[in-house]
Motif scaffolding. Structure first.
Motif, PDB file in Angstrom:
ATOM      1  N   ILE A   1      -4.719   2.113   6.782  1.00 26.71           N
ATOM      2  CA  ILE A   1      -4.877   3.543   7.087  1.00 26.71           C
ATOM      3  C   ILE A   1      -3.885   4.372   6.260  1.00 26.71           C
ATOM      4  CG2 ILE A   1      -4.625   5.305   8.904  1.00 26.71           C
ATOM      5  CD1 ILE A   1      -5.750   3.158  10.884  1.00 26.71           C
ATOM      6  N   ARG A   2      -2.640   3.888   6.155  1.00 23.25           N
ATOM      7  CA  ARG A   2      -1.631   4.602   5.333  1.00 23.25           C
ATOM      8  C   ARG A   2      -2.073   4.669   3.876  1.00 23.25           C
ATOM      9  NH1 ARG A   2       2.451   2.011   7.872  1.00 23.25           N
ATOM     10  NH2 ARG A   2       2.685   0.506   6.185  1.00 23.25           N
ATOM     11  N   LEU A   3      -2.587   3.533   3.384  1.00 24.46           N
ATOM     12  CA  LEU A   3      -3.068   3.487   1.998  1.00 24.46           C
ATOM     13  C   LEU A   3      -4.186   4.519   1.784  1.00 24.46           C
ATOM     14  CD1 LEU A   3      -3.568   2.080  -0.782  1.00 24.46           C
ATOM     15  CD2 LEU A   3      -4.897   0.373   0.437  1.00 24.46           C
TER      16      LEU A   3
ATOM     17  N   SER B   1      -6.086  -0.534  14.499  1.00 22.80           N
ATOM     18  CA  SER B   1      -4.820  -1.279  14.437  1.00 22.80           C
ATOM     19  C   SER B   1      -4.369  -1.558  13.002  1.00 22.80           C
ATOM     20  CB  SER B   1      -4.962  -2.622  15.165  1.00 22.80           C
ATOM     21  OG  SER B   1      -5.897  -3.447  14.478  1.00 22.80           O
ATOM     22  N   ASN B   2      -5.214  -1.277  12.014  1.00 26.33           N
ATOM     23  CA  ASN B   2      -4.915  -1.639  10.617  1.00 26.33           C
ATOM     24  C   ASN B   2      -4.083  -0.541   9.948  1.00 26.33           C
ATOM     25  OD1 ASN B   2      -4.902  -2.847   8.115  1.00 26.33           O
ATOM     26  ND2 ASN B   2      -7.127  -3.122   7.994  1.00 26.33           N
ATOM     27  N   GLU B   3      -2.833  -0.433  10.427  1.00 28.06           N
ATOM     28  CA  GLU B   3      -1.996   0.705  10.036  1.00 28.06           C
ATOM     29  C   GLU B   3      -1.706   0.739   8.541  1.00 28.06           C
ATOM     30  OE1 GLU B   3       1.458   0.618  12.516  1.00 28.06           O
ATOM     31  OE2 GLU B   3       0.250   0.696  14.350  1.00 28.06           O
TER      32      GLU B   3
ATOM     33  N   ARG C   1      -0.942  -8.930  -2.198  1.00 28.07           N
ATOM     34  CA  ARG C   1      -0.892  -7.595  -1.564  1.00 28.07           C
ATOM     35  C   ARG C   1       0.443  -6.905  -1.826  1.00 28.07           C
ATOM     36  NH1 ARG C   1      -3.952  -9.606   3.892  1.00 28.07           N
ATOM     37  NH2 ARG C   1      -5.901 -10.062   2.805  1.00 28.07           N
ATOM     38  N   GLY C   2       0.428  -5.577  -1.731  1.00 28.47           N
ATOM     39  CA  GLY C   2       1.655  -4.808  -1.889  1.00 28.47           C
ATOM     40  C   GLY C   2       2.073  -4.603  -3.339  1.00 28.47           C
ATOM     41  N   ARG C   3       1.168  -4.931  -4.300  1.00 28.53           N
ATOM     42  CA  ARG C   3       1.455  -4.748  -5.731  1.00 28.53           C
ATOM     43  C   ARG C   3       0.706  -3.551  -6.300  1.00 28.53           C
ATOM     44  NH1 ARG C   3      -0.817  -9.399  -8.810  1.00 28.53           N
ATOM     45  NH2 ARG C   3      -0.112  -8.133 -10.540  1.00 28.53           N
ATOM     46  N   GLY C   4      -0.004  -2.821  -5.465  1.00 29.46           N
ATOM     47  CA  GLY C   4      -0.749  -1.671  -5.962  1.00 29.46           C
ATOM     48  C   GLY C   4      -2.170  -1.990  -6.372  1.00 29.46           C
ATOM     49  N   ILE C   5      -2.637  -3.201  -6.110  1.00 31.36           N
ATOM     50  CA  ILE C   5      -3.984  -3.570  -6.563  1.00 31.36           C
ATOM     51  C   ILE C   5      -5.057  -2.812  -5.766  1.00 31.36           C
ATOM     52  CG2 ILE C   5      -5.638  -5.492  -6.751  1.00 31.36           C
ATOM     53  CD1 ILE C   5      -3.160  -7.314  -7.277  1.00 31.36           C
ATOM     54  N   GLY C   6      -4.876  -2.730  -4.442  1.00 30.10           N
ATOM     55  CA  GLY C   6      -5.832  -1.972  -3.628  1.00 30.10           C
ATOM     56  C   GLY C   6      -5.895  -0.515  -4.080  1.00 30.10           C
ATOM     57  N   THR C   7      -4.729   0.082  -4.327  1.00 28.15           N
ATOM     58  CA  THR C   7      -4.665   1.470  -4.804  1.00 28.15           C
ATOM     59  C   THR C   7      -5.391   1.608  -6.134  1.00 28.15           C
ATOM     60  OG1 THR C   7      -2.513   1.726  -3.736  1.00 28.15           O
ATOM     61  CG2 THR C   7      -3.065   3.328  -5.450  1.00 28.15           C
ATOM     62  N   THR C   8      -5.125   0.694  -7.058  1.00 27.98           N
ATOM     63  CA  THR C   8      -5.747   0.766  -8.382  1.00 27.98           C
ATOM     64  C   THR C   8      -7.269   0.657  -8.272  1.00 27.98           C
ATOM     65  OG1 THR C   8      -3.794  -0.225  -9.366  1.00 27.98           O
ATOM     66  CG2 THR C   8      -5.792  -0.281 -10.686  1.00 27.98           C
TER      67      THR C   8
HETATM   68  C1  COA Z   1      -5.709  -3.091   2.714  1.00 29.03           C
HETATM   69  C2  COA Z   1      -5.538  -3.884   1.407  1.00 29.03           C
HETATM   70  C3  COA Z   1      -6.848  -3.911   0.647  1.00 29.03           C
HETATM   71  C4  COA Z   1      -4.451  -3.189   0.582  1.00 29.03           C
HETATM   72  O1  COA Z   1      -4.353  -3.845  -0.666  1.00 29.03           O
HETATM   73  P1  COA Z   1      -2.947  -3.870  -1.490  1.00 29.03           P
HETATM   74  O2  COA Z   1      -3.243  -4.332  -2.847  1.00 29.03           O
HETATM   75  O3  COA Z   1      -1.924  -4.596  -0.698  1.00 29.03           O
HETATM   76  O4  COA Z   1      -2.631  -2.314  -1.486  1.00 29.03           O
HETATM   77  P2  COA Z   1      -1.514  -1.585  -2.337  1.00 29.03           P
HETATM   78  O5  COA Z   1      -0.507  -2.575  -2.834  1.00 29.03           O
HETATM   79  O6  COA Z   1      -2.188  -0.703  -3.289  1.00 29.03           O
HETATM   80  O7  COA Z   1      -0.897  -0.672  -1.241  1.00 29.03           O
HETATM   81  C5  COA Z   1      -0.043  -1.306  -0.316  1.00 29.03           C
HETATM   82  C6  COA Z   1       0.032  -0.427   0.847  1.00 29.03           C
HETATM   83  O8  COA Z   1      -0.806  -0.974   1.823  1.00 29.03           O
HETATM   84  C7  COA Z   1      -0.028  -1.347   2.935  1.00 29.03           C
HETATM   85  N1  COA Z   1      -0.283  -2.756   3.196  1.00 29.03           N
HETATM   86  C8  COA Z   1      -1.238  -3.193   4.026  1.00 29.03           C
HETATM   87  N2  COA Z   1      -1.209  -4.521   4.135  1.00 29.03           N
HETATM   88  C9  COA Z   1      -0.214  -4.970   3.329  1.00 29.03           C
HETATM   89  C10 COA Z   1       0.306  -6.266   3.025  1.00 29.03           C
HETATM   90  N3  COA Z   1      -0.144  -7.378   3.624  1.00 29.03           N
HETATM   91  N4  COA Z   1       1.297  -6.367   2.116  1.00 29.03           N
HETATM   92  C11 COA Z   1       1.782  -5.251   1.542  1.00 29.03           C
HETATM   93  N5  COA Z   1       1.324  -4.007   1.809  1.00 29.03           N
HETATM   94  C12 COA Z   1       0.356  -3.854   2.718  1.00 29.03           C
HETATM   95  C13 COA Z   1       1.387  -1.004   2.701  1.00 29.03           C
HETATM   96  O9  COA Z   1       1.730  -0.070   3.696  1.00 29.03           O
HETATM   97  C14 COA Z   1       1.431  -0.381   1.330  1.00 29.03           C
HETATM   98  O10 COA Z   1       1.805   0.948   1.430  1.00 29.03           O
HETATM   99  P3  COA Z   1       3.063   1.491   0.579  1.00 29.03           P
HETATM  100  O11 COA Z   1       2.693   1.317  -0.877  1.00 29.03           O
HETATM  101  O12 COA Z   1       3.155   2.911   1.003  1.00 29.03           O
HETATM  102  O13 COA Z   1       4.193   0.640   0.993  1.00 29.03           O
HETATM  103  C15 COA Z   1      -5.033  -5.326   1.708  1.00 29.03           C
HETATM  104  O14 COA Z   1      -3.912  -5.264   2.546  1.00 29.03           O
HETATM  105  C16 COA Z   1      -6.087  -6.231   2.368  1.00 29.03           C
HETATM  106  O15 COA Z   1      -6.881  -6.875   1.682  1.00 29.03           O
HETATM  107  N6  COA Z   1      -6.099  -6.303   3.704  1.00 29.03           N
HETATM  108  C17 COA Z   1      -7.042  -7.159   4.435  1.00 29.03           C
HETATM  109  C18 COA Z   1      -8.431  -6.574   4.396  1.00 29.03           C
HETATM  110  C19 COA Z   1      -8.465  -5.174   4.970  1.00 29.03           C
HETATM  111  O16 COA Z   1      -7.891  -4.895   6.019  1.00 29.03           O
HETATM  112  N7  COA Z   1      -9.159  -4.263   4.258  1.00 29.03           N
HETATM  113  C20 COA Z   1      -9.373  -2.901   4.699  1.00 29.03           C
HETATM  114  C21 COA Z   1     -10.461  -2.860   5.684  1.00 29.03           C
HETATM  115  S1  COA Z   1     -11.000  -1.203   6.020  1.00 29.03           S
END
Ligand code: COA
Length: 166
Positions: free
Chosen positions: A127-129, A122-124, A91-98
């Protein structure tokens, strides 16, 4: 479809590849799902989505290993983001965004449908993403999550606008 994230994140050898999930990925999906949610989807729920013609399921692969996924389903009114998760270590590497950006690209020709999702209030971080990607909170479903009766924030994003001709 494939995307190079080395430049943006600077730390990884090789790139991240985004491609459609298949039933062969079910084991790896389940592992990420269980590490991500208190009430994970079952294998058969994933199998159902992966084989549904109205769904798009994308996986992010790093060196051939699944590190995250997004699943969306086409409804009459909108594309519903059913599930998005990234392995806790990645997490936090941009994979979710990509993954979400790829999903918008894959559905951009659908000018009528926007996007919607529910997320725990509560999943702040999530929500920000979503806000960064153009989603806005539009309402709350009280007690939506059965494990702790938490409220869901309902978010919407407008359809992707077709590119202006040059
Ligand atoms: C939500 C989720 C998919 C984001 O994936 P990700 O690859 O970490 O997302 P990105 O790296 O693209 O973006 C990171 C952003 O998400 C946030 N974030 C949420 N959880 C995080 C974590 N554990 N580590 C780092 N960033 C996190 C950060 O605020 C960050 O924002 P920023 O770039 O402005 O600092 C991932 O945290 C996850 O799998 N969470 C558990 C499952 C979940 O809650 N899914 C959503 C349900 S609606």
């Amino acid at each position: 479809m494939s995307v190079e994230v080395r430049e943006r994140h600077g730390t990884r050898e090789g790139g991240l590849e985004i491609r459609r999930l298949t039933l062969r990925n079910l084991g790896a999906i389940e592992e990420i799902e269980r590490a991500s949610y208190p009430t994970p989807w079952s294998r058969s729920m994933f199998a159902g989505e992966l084989t549904k013609p109205a769904s798009i399921s994308l996986g992010a692969f790093d060196g051939g290993v699944l590190v995250g996924y997004v699943i969306v389903s086409r409804y009459v009114d909108a594309w519903h983001v059913m599930n998005v998760a990234v392995h806790p270590r990645e997490r936090g590497r941009g994979i979710g965004t990509t993954l979400l950006e790829r999903l918008f690209e894959a559905t951009a020709s659908d000018v009528r449908r926007g996007y919607t999702l529910e997320v725990r209030v509560s999943n702040e971080g999530a929500i920000r993403l979503y806000e960064r990607l153009g989603f806005r909170g539009r309402g709350v479903r009280r007690g939506y999550y059965t494990d702790n009766r938490e409220d869901a924030l309902i978010m919407w994003k407008d359809p992707i606008r077709p590119r202006e001709p040059a």
